[in-house]
Motif scaffolding. Structure first.
Motif, PDB file in Angstrom:
ATOM      1  N   GLN A  73       4.998  -1.557  -0.752  1.00  0.00           N
ATOM      2  CA  GLN A  73       3.370  -1.320  -0.552  1.00  0.00           C
ATOM      3  C   GLN A  73       3.186  -0.003  -1.255  1.00  0.00           C
ATOM      4  N   THR A  74       1.806  -0.185  -1.793  1.00  0.00           N
ATOM      5  CA  THR A  74       1.311   1.041  -2.390  1.00  0.00           C
ATOM      6  C   THR A  74       0.729   1.511  -1.455  1.00  0.00           C
ATOM      7  N   GLN A  75       0.409   3.122  -1.484  1.00  0.00           N
ATOM      8  CA  GLN A  75       0.014   4.065  -0.725  1.00  0.00           C
ATOM      9  C   GLN A  75      -1.543   3.348  -0.015  1.00  0.00           C
ATOM     10  N   GLN A  76      -2.210   2.852  -1.067  1.00  0.00           N
ATOM     11  CA  GLN A  76      -3.636   2.280  -0.690  1.00  0.00           C
ATOM     12  C   GLN A  76      -3.227   1.279   0.357  1.00  0.00           C
ATOM     13  N   GLU A  77      -2.425   0.176  -0.118  1.00  0.00           N
ATOM     14  CA  GLU A  77      -2.347  -0.930   0.951  1.00  0.00           C
ATOM     15  C   GLU A  77      -1.529  -0.582   2.092  1.00  0.00           C
TER      16      GLU A  77
END
Length: 108
Positions: A73-77
């Protein structure tokens, strides 16, 4: 100038006390297993009855496996997911939850 310095000296212990209180409580909490420890436990279970060089080779291969890049997962997700899970938590409860949630590694 002397009055300002004196006021700063009087106020500084009050500002620092929450930091000391928080750090003093931290050692009481039981340490959680980190990702490497979890991986070691899983590989150990998978190794089963293997012995000697066969077990060493299996453990080396198992522990060196990396999760697929698409699974990360990206940090934003992560932030969106954790925000949704936090719900209506407020203050220190929310802060502690978000810290825990954002530091968790995604399951591979």
């Amino acid at each position: 100038m002397k009055k300002a310095f004196a006021a700063l000296l009087l106020v500084s212990p009050l500002l620092a006390s929450p930091v000391f209180a928080q750090s003093a409580a931290a050692p009481e909490a039981a340490p959680k297993a980190n990702a490497q420890q979890n991986k070691m436990t899983a590989c150990n279970a998978q190794a089963g009855d293997k012995k000697g060089d066969d077990r060493k080779a299996f453990m080396k291969q198992c522990l060196s496996n990396k999760p697929a890049a698409s699974a990360k997962q990206t940090q934003q997700e992560k932030m969106k997911t954790c925000n949704a899970q936090a719900g209506d938590k407020k203050g220190d409860d929310r802060k502690a939850f978000m810290k825990s949630c954002l530091s968790n590694k995604p399951a591979a």
